[in-house]
Design a protein around this motif. Sequence first.
Motif, PDB file in Angstrom:
ATOM      1  N   ALA A   8      46.925  52.794  40.910  1.00 32.80           N
ATOM      2  CA  ALA A   8      45.622  53.179  41.465  1.00 32.80           C
ATOM      3  C   ALA A   8      44.635  53.452  40.149  1.00 32.80           C
ATOM      4  CB  ALA A   8      45.857  54.261  42.190  1.00 32.80           C
ATOM      5  N   PHE A   9      43.574  52.870  40.112  1.00 34.19           N
ATOM      6  CA  PHE A   9      42.611  53.393  39.322  1.00 34.19           C
ATOM      7  C   PHE A   9      41.059  53.742  39.887  1.00 34.19           C
ATOM      8  CE2 PHE A   9      45.004  51.076  36.110  1.00 34.19           C
ATOM      9  CZ  PHE A   9      44.866  51.662  35.019  1.00 34.19           C
ATOM     10  N   ASP A  10      40.444  54.173  38.951  1.00 34.34           N
ATOM     11  CA  ASP A  10      39.058  54.474  39.751  1.00 34.34           C
ATOM     12  C   ASP A  10      38.115  53.399  39.654  1.00 34.34           C
ATOM     13  OD1 ASP A  10      38.828  54.613  37.117  1.00 34.34           O
ATOM     14  OD2 ASP A  10      37.788  56.217  36.522  1.00 34.34           O
ATOM     15  N   VAL A  11      38.248  52.224  39.670  1.00 35.43           N
ATOM     16  CA  VAL A  11      37.848  50.972  39.719  1.00 35.43           C
ATOM     17  C   VAL A  11      38.782  50.111  40.722  1.00 35.43           C
ATOM     18  CG1 VAL A  11      36.732  48.996  38.538  1.00 35.43           C
ATOM     19  CG2 VAL A  11      36.395  51.083  37.630  1.00 35.43           C
ATOM     20  N   PRO A  12      38.032  49.549  41.525  1.00 41.05           N
ATOM     21  CA  PRO A  12      38.825  48.717  42.485  1.00 41.05           C
ATOM     22  C   PRO A  12      39.539  47.170  41.613  1.00 41.05           C
ATOM     23  CG  PRO A  12      36.553  49.214  43.525  1.00 41.05           C
ATOM     24  CD  PRO A  12      36.714  49.589  42.217  1.00 41.05           C
ATOM     25  N   VAL A  13      40.647  47.068  41.791  1.00 43.21           N
ATOM     26  CA  VAL A  13      41.500  45.957  41.239  1.00 43.21           C
ATOM     27  C   VAL A  13      42.174  45.244  42.147  1.00 43.21           C
ATOM     28  CG1 VAL A  13      43.235  45.562  39.514  1.00 43.21           C
ATOM     29  CG2 VAL A  13      41.912  47.841  39.165  1.00 43.21           C
ATOM     30  N   VAL A  14      41.865  43.706  42.134  1.00 41.92           N
ATOM     31  CA  VAL A  14      42.743  42.740  42.832  1.00 41.92           C
ATOM     32  C   VAL A  14      43.724  42.100  41.862  1.00 41.92           C
ATOM     33  CG1 VAL A  14      40.723  42.730  44.645  1.00 41.92           C
ATOM     34  CG2 VAL A  14      40.859  41.155  42.558  1.00 41.92           C
ATOM     35  N   THR A  15      44.699  41.673  42.557  1.00 45.04           N
ATOM     36  CA  THR A  15      45.575  40.894  41.326  1.00 45.04           C
ATOM     37  C   THR A  15      45.954  39.486  42.069  1.00 45.04           C
ATOM     38  OG1 THR A  15      47.575  41.922  42.746  1.00 45.04           O
ATOM     39  CG2 THR A  15      46.791  43.055  40.850  1.00 45.04           C
ATOM     40  N   PHE A  16      46.346  38.887  41.074  1.00 45.09           N
ATOM     41  CA  PHE A  16      46.734  37.376  41.393  1.00 45.09           C
ATOM     42  C   PHE A  16      47.674  36.758  40.509  1.00 45.09           C
ATOM     43  CE2 PHE A  16      43.350  37.143  38.106  1.00 45.09           C
ATOM     44  CZ  PHE A  16      43.614  36.082  37.292  1.00 45.09           C
ATOM     45  N   HIS A  17      48.306  36.047  40.837  1.00 43.40           N
ATOM     46  CA  HIS A  17      49.330  35.394  39.805  1.00 43.40           C
ATOM     47  C   HIS A  17      48.691  34.190  38.891  1.00 43.40           C
ATOM     48  CE1 HIS A  17      52.858  32.816  38.682  1.00 43.40           C
ATOM     49  NE2 HIS A  17      53.861  33.721  38.909  1.00 43.40           N
ATOM     50  N   ARG A  18      49.370  34.664  37.587  1.00 39.32           N
ATOM     51  CA  ARG A  18      48.480  33.746  36.503  1.00 39.32           C
ATOM     52  C   ARG A  18      48.342  32.396  36.484  1.00 39.32           C
ATOM     53  NH1 ARG A  18      48.377  36.523  31.692  1.00 39.32           N
ATOM     54  NH2 ARG A  18      50.002  38.386  31.518  1.00 39.32           N
ATOM     55  N   ALA A  19      49.209  31.613  37.437  1.00 50.54           N
ATOM     56  CA  ALA A  19      49.232  30.147  37.543  1.00 50.54           C
ATOM     57  C   ALA A  19      48.318  29.949  38.699  1.00 50.54           C
ATOM     58  CB  ALA A  19      50.719  29.674  37.938  1.00 50.54           C
ATOM     59  N   ASP A  20      47.703  30.809  39.468  1.00 57.26           N
ATOM     60  CA  ASP A  20      47.389  30.499  40.979  1.00 57.26           C
ATOM     61  C   ASP A  20      45.960  31.261  41.077  1.00 57.26           C
ATOM     62  OD1 ASP A  20      46.654  29.750  43.256  1.00 57.26           O
ATOM     63  OD2 ASP A  20      48.188  30.840  44.262  1.00 57.26           O
ATOM     64  N   PRO A  21      44.739  30.568  40.785  1.00 55.22           N
ATOM     65  CA  PRO A  21      43.706  31.378  40.668  1.00 55.22           C
ATOM     66  C   PRO A  21      42.970  31.533  42.089  1.00 55.22           C
ATOM     67  CG  PRO A  21      43.241  29.164  39.741  1.00 55.22           C
ATOM     68  CD  PRO A  21      44.651  29.434  40.149  1.00 55.22           C
ATOM     69  N   ARG A  22      43.578  30.752  43.264  1.00 52.99           N
ATOM     70  CA  ARG A  22      43.112  30.884  44.548  1.00 52.99           C
ATOM     71  C   ARG A  22      42.844  32.120  45.215  1.00 52.99           C
ATOM     72  NH1 ARG A  22      47.094  27.010  47.616  1.00 52.99           N
ATOM     73  NH2 ARG A  22      48.674  28.241  46.176  1.00 52.99           N
ATOM     74  N   PRO A  23      43.491  33.283  44.790  1.00 55.60           N
ATOM     75  CA  PRO A  23      42.954  34.800  45.360  1.00 55.60           C
ATOM     76  C   PRO A  23      41.654  35.098  44.817  1.00 55.60           C
ATOM     77  CG  PRO A  23      45.368  34.742  44.660  1.00 55.60           C
ATOM     78  CD  PRO A  23      45.046  33.490  44.402  1.00 55.60           C
ATOM     79  N   LEU A  24      41.293  34.416  43.789  1.00 53.50           N
ATOM     80  CA  LEU A  24      40.040  34.719  43.177  1.00 53.50           C
ATOM     81  C   LEU A  24      38.557  34.376  43.992  1.00 53.50           C
ATOM     82  CD1 LEU A  24      40.419  34.252  39.387  1.00 53.50           C
ATOM     83  CD2 LEU A  24      40.691  36.286  40.664  1.00 53.50           C
ATOM     84  N   ARG A  25      38.960  33.249  44.900  1.00 49.17           N
ATOM     85  CA  ARG A  25      37.720  32.651  45.596  1.00 49.17           C
ATOM     86  C   ARG A  25      36.961  33.596  46.244  1.00 49.17           C
ATOM     87  NH1 ARG A  25      41.281  27.388  47.936  1.00 49.17           N
ATOM     88  NH2 ARG A  25      41.678  26.308  45.828  1.00 49.17           N
ATOM     89  N   GLY A  26      37.235  34.492  46.995  1.00 47.82           N
ATOM     90  CA  GLY A  26      36.534  35.550  47.845  1.00 47.82           C
ATOM     91  C   GLY A  26      35.672  36.164  46.898  1.00 47.82           C
ATOM     92  N   GLU A  27      36.308  36.701  45.692  1.00 47.31           N
ATOM     93  CA  GLU A  27      35.646  37.594  44.860  1.00 47.31           C
ATOM     94  C   GLU A  27      34.560  36.904  44.323  1.00 47.31           C
ATOM     95  OE1 GLU A  27      35.555  40.869  44.734  1.00 47.31           O
ATOM     96  OE2 GLU A  27      37.301  41.117  46.144  1.00 47.31           O
ATOM     97  N   LEU A  28      35.097  35.471  43.786  1.00 51.36           N
ATOM     98  CA  LEU A  28      33.836  34.711  43.051  1.00 51.36           C
ATOM     99  C   LEU A  28      32.595  34.055  43.901  1.00 51.36           C
ATOM    100  CD1 LEU A  28      36.221  32.230  41.178  1.00 51.36           C
ATOM    101  CD2 LEU A  28      34.450  33.887  40.012  1.00 51.36           C
ATOM    102  N   ALA A  29      32.904  34.250  45.148  1.00 54.66           N
ATOM    103  CA  ALA A  29      31.811  33.806  46.151  1.00 54.66           C
ATOM    104  C   ALA A  29      30.921  35.188  46.289  1.00 54.66           C
ATOM    105  CB  ALA A  29      32.446  33.758  47.412  1.00 54.66           C
ATOM    106  N   ARG A  30      31.466  36.279  46.068  1.00 60.74           N
ATOM    107  CA  ARG A  30      30.504  37.428  46.387  1.00 60.74           C
ATOM    108  C   ARG A  30      30.025  37.872  45.027  1.00 60.74           C
ATOM    109  NH1 ARG A  30      35.103  38.498  50.061  1.00 60.74           N
ATOM    110  NH2 ARG A  30      36.105  39.707  48.188  1.00 60.74           N
ATOM    111  N   ALA A  31      30.483  37.510  43.870  1.00 60.08           N
ATOM    112  CA  ALA A  31      29.828  38.061  42.703  1.00 60.08           C
ATOM    113  C   ALA A  31      28.428  37.611  42.172  1.00 60.08           C
ATOM    114  CB  ALA A  31      30.967  37.726  41.520  1.00 60.08           C
ATOM    115  N   THR A  32      27.770  38.213  41.334  1.00 59.59           N
ATOM    116  CA  THR A  32      26.531  37.548  40.948  1.00 59.59           C
ATOM    117  C   THR A  32      26.776  37.498  39.428  1.00 59.59           C
ATOM    118  OG1 THR A  32      25.792  39.947  40.671  1.00 59.59           O
ATOM    119  CG2 THR A  32      25.094  39.007  42.754  1.00 59.59           C
TER     120      THR A  32
END
Length: 436
Positions: free
Chosen positions: A53-77
């Motif tokens: 646990a850190f004082d900044v939110p952290v989401v993880t993904f497998h190096r070879a599979d960036p699909r878990p990033l899609r939701g965060e990328l959709a929200r990111a400015t």
Amino acid sequence: MSRVVRPRVLLLAAEPVGPRMPGSAIRTYELARALAPHADVVIAAPEGPDETAFDVPVVTFHRADPRPLRGELARATAVVAQPPWPHVAAALHRSDAQLIFDLYDPEPFEVLEFLRGRPASLRRLVVTLTLDRIASALHRGHRLICASEKQRDLWLGVLLGERRISPAVYDRDPTLRSLIDTVPFGVPREPPQRRGAGPREKLAGIAPEDEIVLWNGGIWDWLDAPTAIRAVGELASRRPQVRLVFMGAASQGPGRRATEAARTLASELGLLDRVVFTHDEWVPYAQRADWLLDADCALSTHVDHLETRFAFRTRLLDCFWAGLPVVCTRGDELAERVERDDLGATVPVRDPSAVAGALERVLERGRGAYGPALAATREAYAWSRAVAPLVTWVTDPSPPLRTAGPPRLGTRLRDFGFRSAFRAASAAGVRKWASL
């Protein structure tokens, strides 16, 4: 009244974020902390063994599979990342976020050193992949950051060679600060605090009255541990209580080989576990202050090549933060600051007698004599100051269009080619360079 929308920044880590982080993950984590007062931040990091646990939110993904990033990328400015490998780059390029690529690591030169002595075909492949990945980021990113003015000069030359500096780009901003600016590695504004045991408790054979010369990091081929060992061996004949402590052991191949070679040399000279000590674990990031506060002087020596010319030695910044004077090899930007601001002493390349003499002078003056200058330097490198260009960019309600325009046909063909090469390298087991 319209409501001001708070920016949302996704910081993409190249390595796992956890208690035992390498420098790239530390930079991502600290950039996120420094941006948090100005934006909603989240870190995306590859899965690792030491998630916590850190004082900044952290989401993880497998190096070879960036699909878990899609939701965060959709929200990111905005997205802040080191130049990513093609499977992740494709996801970033499809997003509507402002892309800010971090060039703080002179990676092309690091790769040349890291794979020295390996098969020529592997070396050519990895160098080509690295250069093409960076070239793609230069063409597709909105903005770029690096760690020093010397690095900025390097990347300006690369941008020019990549035809990224068009007349239209130059006319909009002849300084090009709006395209590439410096965001150095920083230090916490809060002074270090002891949390546990340091080298005097961790390492048998070090007495309370001994003088500790700390090598606060791993041992790598592009650094110069042999000169450090010979220098402290020479100094020990005049100051018998001096002790050289290597703080951490690198886990990757060249780091392991360099560590073993350093231990062998110290043993051959009759210094191992008597004058020279190695700590065979990586000190957790939150516990590094225990080691820095226990030491009397820090030592960082390197050989003379392109990686060391453009590197930004983050281990020296930790010394500034902890008020620990430094003896280091000349040739890079932080060494120039050590010399100019009297933060310790600088020495020529591969000169054990000069290193021994510099260490003796610094130890004789004492750590306290350097305190005021080191405190001022700590303030100058505070993360809250370092991130000023990033804060301006991510809070801009109208981020710039990509000034490079659509990728040229040659760039698109190159992107396709290094995607194919990346798959071949991954299949061949080039794990170090299959990171983001």
